[in-house]
Write a protein that holds these residues in place. Structure first.
Motif, PDB file in Angstrom:
ATOM      1  N   UNK A 130       6.491  10.396  -3.239  1.00  0.00           N
ATOM      2  CA  UNK A 130       7.101  11.493  -2.476  1.00  0.00           C
ATOM      3  C   UNK A 130       7.069  12.773  -3.293  1.00  0.00           C
ATOM      4  N   UNK A 131       6.773  13.879  -2.601  1.00  0.00           N
ATOM      5  CA  UNK A 131       6.814  15.201  -3.208  1.00  0.00           C
ATOM      6  C   UNK A 131       7.486  16.134  -2.210  1.00  0.00           C
ATOM      7  N   UNK A 132       8.817  16.213  -2.331  1.00  0.00           N
ATOM      8  CA  UNK A 132       9.576  16.961  -1.326  1.00  0.00           C
ATOM      9  C   UNK A 132       9.551  16.212  -0.008  1.00  0.00           C
ATOM     10  N   UNK A 133       9.083  16.883   1.036  1.00  0.00           N
ATOM     11  CA  UNK A 133       8.976  16.243   2.345  1.00  0.00           C
ATOM     12  C   UNK A 133       7.618  15.585   2.569  1.00  0.00           C
ATOM     13  N   UNK A 134       6.740  15.692   1.597  1.00  0.00           N
ATOM     14  CA  UNK A 134       5.409  15.110   1.726  1.00  0.00           C
ATOM     15  C   UNK A 134       5.388  13.682   1.159  1.00  0.00           C
ATOM     16  N   UNK A 135       4.621  12.836   1.830  1.00  0.00           N
ATOM     17  CA  UNK A 135       4.540  11.423   1.449  1.00  0.00           C
ATOM     18  C   UNK A 135       3.069  11.030   1.326  1.00  0.00           C
ATOM     19  N   UNK A 136       2.747  10.345   0.268  1.00  0.00           N
ATOM     20  CA  UNK A 136       1.405   9.765   0.118  1.00  0.00           C
ATOM     21  C   UNK A 136       1.566   8.256  -0.076  1.00  0.00           C
ATOM     22  N   UNK A 137       0.815   7.483   0.718  1.00  0.00           N
ATOM     23  CA  UNK A 137       0.864   6.021   0.645  1.00  0.00           C
ATOM     24  C   UNK A 137      -0.531   5.497   0.331  1.00  0.00           C
ATOM     25  N   UNK A 138      -0.657   4.798  -0.777  1.00  0.00           N
ATOM     26  CA  UNK A 138      -1.896   4.104  -1.121  1.00  0.00           C
ATOM     27  C   UNK A 138      -1.788   2.659  -0.654  1.00  0.00           C
ATOM     28  N   UNK A 139      -2.792   2.180   0.071  1.00  0.00           N
ATOM     29  CA  UNK A 139      -2.726   0.841   0.667  1.00  0.00           C
ATOM     30  C   UNK A 139      -4.024   0.091   0.399  1.00  0.00           C
ATOM     31  N   UNK A 140      -3.891  -1.205   0.155  1.00  0.00           N
ATOM     32  CA  UNK A 140      -5.073  -2.059   0.018  1.00  0.00           C
ATOM     33  C   UNK A 140      -4.842  -3.358   0.787  1.00  0.00           C
ATOM     34  N   UNK A 141      -5.943  -3.940   1.258  1.00  0.00           N
ATOM     35  CA  UNK A 141      -5.915  -5.232   1.936  1.00  0.00           C
ATOM     36  C   UNK A 141      -6.676  -6.214   1.056  1.00  0.00           C
ATOM     37  N   UNK A 142      -5.985  -7.255   0.603  1.00  0.00           N
ATOM     38  CA  UNK A 142      -6.541  -8.194  -0.369  1.00  0.00           C
ATOM     39  C   UNK A 142      -6.808  -9.544   0.278  1.00  0.00           C
ATOM     40  N   UNK A 143      -8.006 -10.061   0.059  1.00  0.00           N
ATOM     41  CA  UNK A 143      -8.356 -11.404   0.513  1.00  0.00           C
ATOM     42  C   UNK A 143      -7.765 -12.402  -0.483  1.00  0.00           C
ATOM     43  N   UNK A 144      -6.805 -13.211  -0.044  1.00  0.00           N
ATOM     44  CA  UNK A 144      -6.112 -14.116  -0.955  1.00  0.00           C
ATOM     45  C   UNK A 144      -6.947 -15.339  -1.321  1.00  0.00           C
ATOM     46  N   UNK A 145      -8.062 -15.553  -0.634  1.00  0.00           N
ATOM     47  CA  UNK A 145      -8.936 -16.660  -1.007  1.00  0.00           C
ATOM     48  C   UNK A 145      -9.763 -16.311  -2.245  1.00  0.00           C
ATOM     49  N   UNK A 146     -10.022 -15.010  -2.417  1.00  0.00           N
ATOM     50  CA  UNK A 146     -10.824 -14.566  -3.560  1.00  0.00           C
ATOM     51  C   UNK A 146     -10.041 -13.661  -4.503  1.00  0.00           C
ATOM     52  N   UNK A 147      -8.845 -13.224  -4.090  1.00  0.00           N
ATOM     53  CA  UNK A 147      -8.008 -12.286  -4.863  1.00  0.00           C
ATOM     54  C   UNK A 147      -8.695 -10.936  -5.049  1.00  0.00           C
ATOM     55  N   UNK A 148      -9.576 -10.570  -4.118  1.00  0.00           N
ATOM     56  CA  UNK A 148     -10.278  -9.290  -4.198  1.00  0.00           C
ATOM     57  C   UNK A 148      -9.887  -8.392  -3.024  1.00  0.00           C
ATOM     58  N   UNK A 149      -9.791  -7.099  -3.313  1.00  0.00           N
ATOM     59  CA  UNK A 149      -9.517  -6.133  -2.245  1.00  0.00           C
ATOM     60  C   UNK A 149     -10.760  -5.992  -1.367  1.00  0.00           C
ATOM     61  N   UNK A 150     -10.562  -6.079  -0.058  1.00  0.00           N
ATOM     62  CA  UNK A 150     -11.677  -5.842   0.856  1.00  0.00           C
ATOM     63  C   UNK A 150     -11.636  -4.427   1.434  1.00  0.00           C
ATOM     64  N   UNK A 151     -10.521  -3.737   1.205  1.00  0.00           N
ATOM     65  CA  UNK A 151     -10.406  -2.365   1.719  1.00  0.00           C
ATOM     66  C   UNK A 151      -9.227  -1.687   1.039  1.00  0.00           C
ATOM     67  N   UNK A 152      -9.344  -0.392   0.832  1.00  0.00           N
ATOM     68  CA  UNK A 152      -8.224   0.402   0.328  1.00  0.00           C
ATOM     69  C   UNK A 152      -8.402   1.841   0.794  1.00  0.00           C
ATOM     70  N   UNK A 153      -7.281   2.534   0.931  1.00  0.00           N
ATOM     71  CA  UNK A 153      -7.332   3.928   1.381  1.00  0.00           C
ATOM     72  C   UNK A 153      -5.993   4.569   1.061  1.00  0.00           C
ATOM     73  N   UNK A 154      -5.912   5.882   1.237  1.00  0.00           N
ATOM     74  CA  UNK A 154      -4.643   6.563   1.063  1.00  0.00           C
ATOM     75  C   UNK A 154      -4.356   7.392   2.301  1.00  0.00           C
ATOM     76  N   UNK A 155      -3.062   7.548   2.586  1.00  0.00           N
ATOM     77  CA  UNK A 155      -2.611   8.226   3.799  1.00  0.00           C
ATOM     78  C   UNK A 155      -1.554   9.250   3.419  1.00  0.00           C
TER      79      UNK A 155
END
Length: 233
Positions: A130-155
């Motif tokens: 958080x920076x004042x009223x601004x919010x940044x969220x970093x997100x990743x989707x992890x495949x638990x069969x391989x423990x590897x991220x299949x996607x990530x992005x920030x919003x």
């Protein structure tokens, strides 16, 4: 005398039959009782739980706060809880409950073991700043069969539109998950919710569908974009 003898013989025969029936009944009761006792002593067979997780199943792990202070930490929990709720409202999606997910907060997690323990396929992980009223969220989707991220992005968003930001993140997660499972019709609905198909997000959308080899959708998307551009000119 003969009549009396016949009657006595008949009575004796009936008595013998009755005695035989009673003996059989007592023997059957004994066998049945023993069988019941043996059955009671047999331990119940454990319920066999499936080892393969449902295809669209996930857990939203508690998001980390990139700001200091307990208030910021609670805000990060608010984001992950909101995503849990949004994802759980989607049909045919299995989402681990918030209370269970919170038990993993600030813990080092073996991701493959996590998938086995919870019987889910993916984990959603992230961090919030958080920076004042601004919010940044970093997100990743992890495949638990391989423990590897299949996607990530920030919003990026603001506090006034936090619900919209969470809805966008949830839709993008489902968009990627459906693409990964080759469930193209379901993916289109979620991708459309989270991406502006005729704006700056269009290239991101094209990158997603090309990465997963969506048959025919590349041409359809380009044709739709060109049509929309002509209508706005």
């Amino acid at each position: 005398m003969k009549l009396v003898g016949s009657v006595l013989a008949s009575v004796a025969a009936i008595g013998a039959i009755a005695g035989g029936v009673a003996g059989y009944w007592n023997a059957w009761k004994t066998v049945r009782t023993d069988a019941q006792r043996e059955a009671q002593n047999i331990p119940a067979q454990p319920t066999v739980r499936p080892e393969i997780a449902p295809r669209l199943s996930l857990v939203v792990l508690p998001f980390a706060s990139l700001n200091d202070g307990p208030a910021q930490d609670s805000f990060a929990d608010l984001i992950s809880t909101g995503l849990t709720t949004d994802l759980a409202r989607t049909p045919a999606t299995l989402v681990v409950g918030r209370d269970t997910a919170l038990t993993y907060k600030k813990k080092v997690v073996d991701l493959q073991q996590l998938g086995t323990d919870l019987r889910v396929r993916w984990a959603v992980r992230g961090a919030v700043r958080r920076n004042g009223d601004q919010v940044r969220v970093n997100v990743s989707l992890t495949d638990l069969q391989t423990a590897r991220d299949i996607w990530s992005d920030r919003f990026d968003g603001d506090l006034a539109n936090l619900a919209v930001l969470q809805d966008t993140i949830a839709a993008r997660l489902l968009c990627v998950a459906h693409l990964h499972l080759r469930q193209y019709e379901e993916a289109l609905q979620q991708c459309s919710r989270s991406l502006n198909m005729t704006g700056t997000d269009f290239e991101a959308y094209m990158s997603l569908i090309s990465a997963y080899g969506w048959p025919g959708q590349m041409q359809q998307a380009r044709g739709g974009s060109e049509t929309a551009a002509q209508n706005t000119s």
